[in-house]
Motif scaffolding. Structure first.
Motif, PDB file in Angstrom:
ATOM      1  N   LYS A 144       0.834  -1.203   0.000  1.00 31.42           N
ATOM      2  CA  LYS A 144       0.000   0.000   0.000  1.00 31.42           C
ATOM      3  C   LYS A 144       0.867   1.251   0.000  1.00 31.42           C
ATOM      4  CE  LYS A 144      -3.658   2.311   2.571  1.00 31.42           C
ATOM      5  NZ  LYS A 144      -3.024   3.602   2.516  1.00 31.42           N
ATOM      6  N   GLY A 145       1.942   1.252   0.757  1.00 30.67           N
ATOM      7  CA  GLY A 145       2.836   2.405   0.778  1.00 30.67           C
ATOM      8  C   GLY A 145       3.488   2.644  -0.570  1.00 30.67           C
ATOM      9  N   LYS A 146       3.927   1.569  -1.212  1.00 30.70           N
ATOM     10  CA  LYS A 146       4.553   1.713  -2.530  1.00 30.70           C
ATOM     11  C   LYS A 146       3.542   2.201  -3.563  1.00 30.70           C
ATOM     12  CE  LYS A 146       8.152  -1.728  -1.868  1.00 30.70           C
ATOM     13  NZ  LYS A 146       8.700  -3.023  -2.270  1.00 30.70           N
ATOM     14  N   LEU A 147       2.310   1.692  -3.488  1.00 28.68           N
ATOM     15  CA  LEU A 147       1.279   2.135  -4.421  1.00 28.68           C
ATOM     16  C   LEU A 147       0.921   3.595  -4.202  1.00 28.68           C
ATOM     17  CD1 LEU A 147      -1.092  -0.949  -4.612  1.00 28.68           C
ATOM     18  CD2 LEU A 147       0.321  -0.015  -6.407  1.00 28.68           C
ATOM     19  N   ASP A 148       0.889   4.029  -2.957  1.00 31.00           N
ATOM     20  CA  ASP A 148       0.594   5.438  -2.672  1.00 31.00           C
ATOM     21  C   ASP A 148       1.681   6.343  -3.255  1.00 31.00           C
ATOM     22  OD1 ASP A 148      -1.754   4.838  -1.390  1.00 31.00           O
ATOM     23  OD2 ASP A 148      -0.881   4.899   0.631  1.00 31.00           O
ATOM     24  N   ARG A 149       2.945   5.954  -3.083  1.00 30.63           N
ATOM     25  CA  ARG A 149       4.039   6.751  -3.647  1.00 30.63           C
ATOM     26  C   ARG A 149       3.982   6.765  -5.170  1.00 30.63           C
ATOM     27  NH1 ARG A 149       6.981   4.325   0.600  1.00 30.63           N
ATOM     28  NH2 ARG A 149       7.753   2.715  -0.799  1.00 30.63           N
ATOM     29  N   ALA A 150       3.675   5.622  -5.766  1.00 33.79           N
ATOM     30  CA  ALA A 150       3.580   5.557  -7.227  1.00 33.79           C
ATOM     31  C   ALA A 150       2.426   6.430  -7.727  1.00 33.79           C
ATOM     32  CB  ALA A 150       3.391   4.115  -7.681  1.00 33.79           C
ATOM     33  N   TYR A 151       1.316   6.447  -6.994  1.00 35.49           N
ATOM     34  CA  TYR A 151       0.169   7.262  -7.382  1.00 35.49           C
ATOM     35  C   TYR A 151       0.511   8.751  -7.306  1.00 35.49           C
ATOM     36  CZ  TYR A 151      -4.550   9.140  -7.474  1.00 35.49           C
ATOM     37  OH  TYR A 151      -5.662   9.842  -7.796  1.00 35.49           O
ATOM     38  N   LEU A 152       1.212   9.170  -6.263  1.00 32.87           N
ATOM     39  CA  LEU A 152       1.610  10.573  -6.148  1.00 32.87           C
ATOM     40  C   LEU A 152       2.577  10.956  -7.263  1.00 32.87           C
ATOM     41  CD1 LEU A 152       2.089  10.914  -2.289  1.00 32.87           C
ATOM     42  CD2 LEU A 152       0.241  11.846  -3.696  1.00 32.87           C
ATOM     43  N   LEU A 153       3.499  10.065  -7.584  1.00 33.35           N
ATOM     44  CA  LEU A 153       4.437  10.328  -8.677  1.00 33.35           C
ATOM     45  C   LEU A 153       3.704  10.423 -10.008  1.00 33.35           C
ATOM     46  CD1 LEU A 153       7.410  10.632  -9.488  1.00 33.35           C
ATOM     47  CD2 LEU A 153       7.480   8.164  -9.771  1.00 33.35           C
ATOM     48  N   LEU A 154       2.719   9.568 -10.212  1.00 36.35           N
ATOM     49  CA  LEU A 154       1.935   9.604 -11.440  1.00 36.35           C
ATOM     50  C   LEU A 154       1.141  10.906 -11.550  1.00 36.35           C
ATOM     51  CD1 LEU A 154       1.042   8.042 -13.958  1.00 36.35           C
ATOM     52  CD2 LEU A 154      -0.828   7.118 -12.595  1.00 36.35           C
ATOM     53  N   GLU A 155       0.594  11.377 -10.445  1.00 39.92           N
ATOM     54  CA  GLU A 155      -0.118  12.661 -10.469  1.00 39.92           C
ATOM     55  C   GLU A 155       0.824  13.813 -10.817  1.00 39.92           C
ATOM     56  OE1 GLU A 155      -2.085  13.142  -6.734  1.00 39.92           O
ATOM     57  OE2 GLU A 155      -3.953  12.305  -7.515  1.00 39.92           O
ATOM     58  N   GLU A 156       2.034  13.792 -10.263  1.00 34.06           N
ATOM     59  CA  GLU A 156       3.003  14.843 -10.562  1.00 34.06           C
ATOM     60  C   GLU A 156       3.402  14.808 -12.041  1.00 34.06           C
ATOM     61  OE1 GLU A 156       7.573  16.122  -9.474  1.00 34.06           O
ATOM     62  OE2 GLU A 156       6.567  14.640  -8.225  1.00 34.06           O
ATOM     63  N   ILE A 157       3.617  13.611 -12.578  1.00 35.64           N
ATOM     64  CA  ILE A 157       3.961  13.488 -13.992  1.00 35.64           C
ATOM     65  C   ILE A 157       2.822  13.996 -14.857  1.00 35.64           C
ATOM     66  CG2 ILE A 157       4.377  11.780 -15.824  1.00 35.64           C
ATOM     67  CD1 ILE A 157       5.960  10.166 -13.753  1.00 35.64           C
ATOM     68  N   ASP A 158       1.585  13.684 -14.471  1.00 31.74           N
ATOM     69  CA  ASP A 158       0.430  14.140 -15.232  1.00 31.74           C
ATOM     70  C   ASP A 158       0.338  15.668 -15.231  1.00 31.74           C
ATOM     71  OD1 ASP A 158      -1.927  13.718 -16.745  1.00 31.74           O
ATOM     72  OD2 ASP A 158      -3.137  14.060 -14.938  1.00 31.74           O
ATOM     73  N   ARG A 159       0.588  16.281 -14.085  1.00 33.41           N
ATOM     74  CA  ARG A 159       0.573  17.756 -14.009  1.00 33.41           C
ATOM     75  C   ARG A 159       1.663  18.359 -14.888  1.00 33.41           C
ATOM     76  NH1 ARG A 159       1.531  18.715  -8.316  1.00 33.41           N
ATOM     77  NH2 ARG A 159       1.074  16.565  -8.018  1.00 33.41           N
ATOM     78  N   ARG A 160       2.848  17.770 -14.858  1.00 29.99           N
ATOM     79  CA  ARG A 160       3.944  18.295 -15.670  1.00 29.99           C
ATOM     80  C   ARG A 160       3.657  18.142 -17.157  1.00 29.99           C
ATOM     81  NH1 ARG A 160       9.255  15.680 -13.266  1.00 29.99           N
ATOM     82  NH2 ARG A 160      10.165  16.826 -14.995  1.00 29.99           N
ATOM     83  N   LEU A 161       3.070  17.012 -17.546  1.00 34.77           N
ATOM     84  CA  LEU A 161       2.712  16.824 -18.947  1.00 34.77           C
ATOM     85  C   LEU A 161       1.635  17.806 -19.381  1.00 34.77           C
ATOM     86  CD1 LEU A 161       2.715  12.960 -19.431  1.00 34.77           C
ATOM     87  CD2 LEU A 161       4.189  14.616 -20.528  1.00 34.77           C
TER      88      LEU A 161
END
Length: 88
Positions: free
Chosen positions: A33-50
């Motif tokens: 769950k912790g790894k998935l939460d970090r991956a989700y936050l990273l994905l949101e940041e990448i989406d914002r940057r794109l």
């Protein structure tokens, strides 16, 4: 009585494995769950940057396309001219 004793040994071994799984399983789930939460936050940041890159590309002027003339055409890196033969 040997059947009951063998059955109890099998139940104790099964209970031991179930206890090990029961004690370890929450740690595995929470680690995932912790790894998935970090991956989700990273994905949101990448989406914002794109999205920001897309907006900047939409607002940028379109490059002009100029026809390629023979003089400005890039030359091939391979020289296809043949050297003069020795007999000529």
């Amino acid at each position: 009585m040997e059947i009951v004793g063998g059955f109890m040994v099998m139940l104790s071994i099964l209970g031991f494995f179930l206890t090990v799984v029961w004690l370890i399983f929450p740690f595995v789930v929470f680690a995932m769950k912790g790894k998935l939460d970090r991956a989700y936050l990273l994905l949101e940041e990448i989406d914002r940057r794109l999205a920001a890159v897309e907006e900047s590309l939409k607002s940028a002027p379109a490059p002009r396309e100029e026809p390629i003339s023979q003089a400005s055409a890039p030359h091939s890196p391979i020289d296809v001219s043949l050297p003069p033969s020795a007999g000529e």
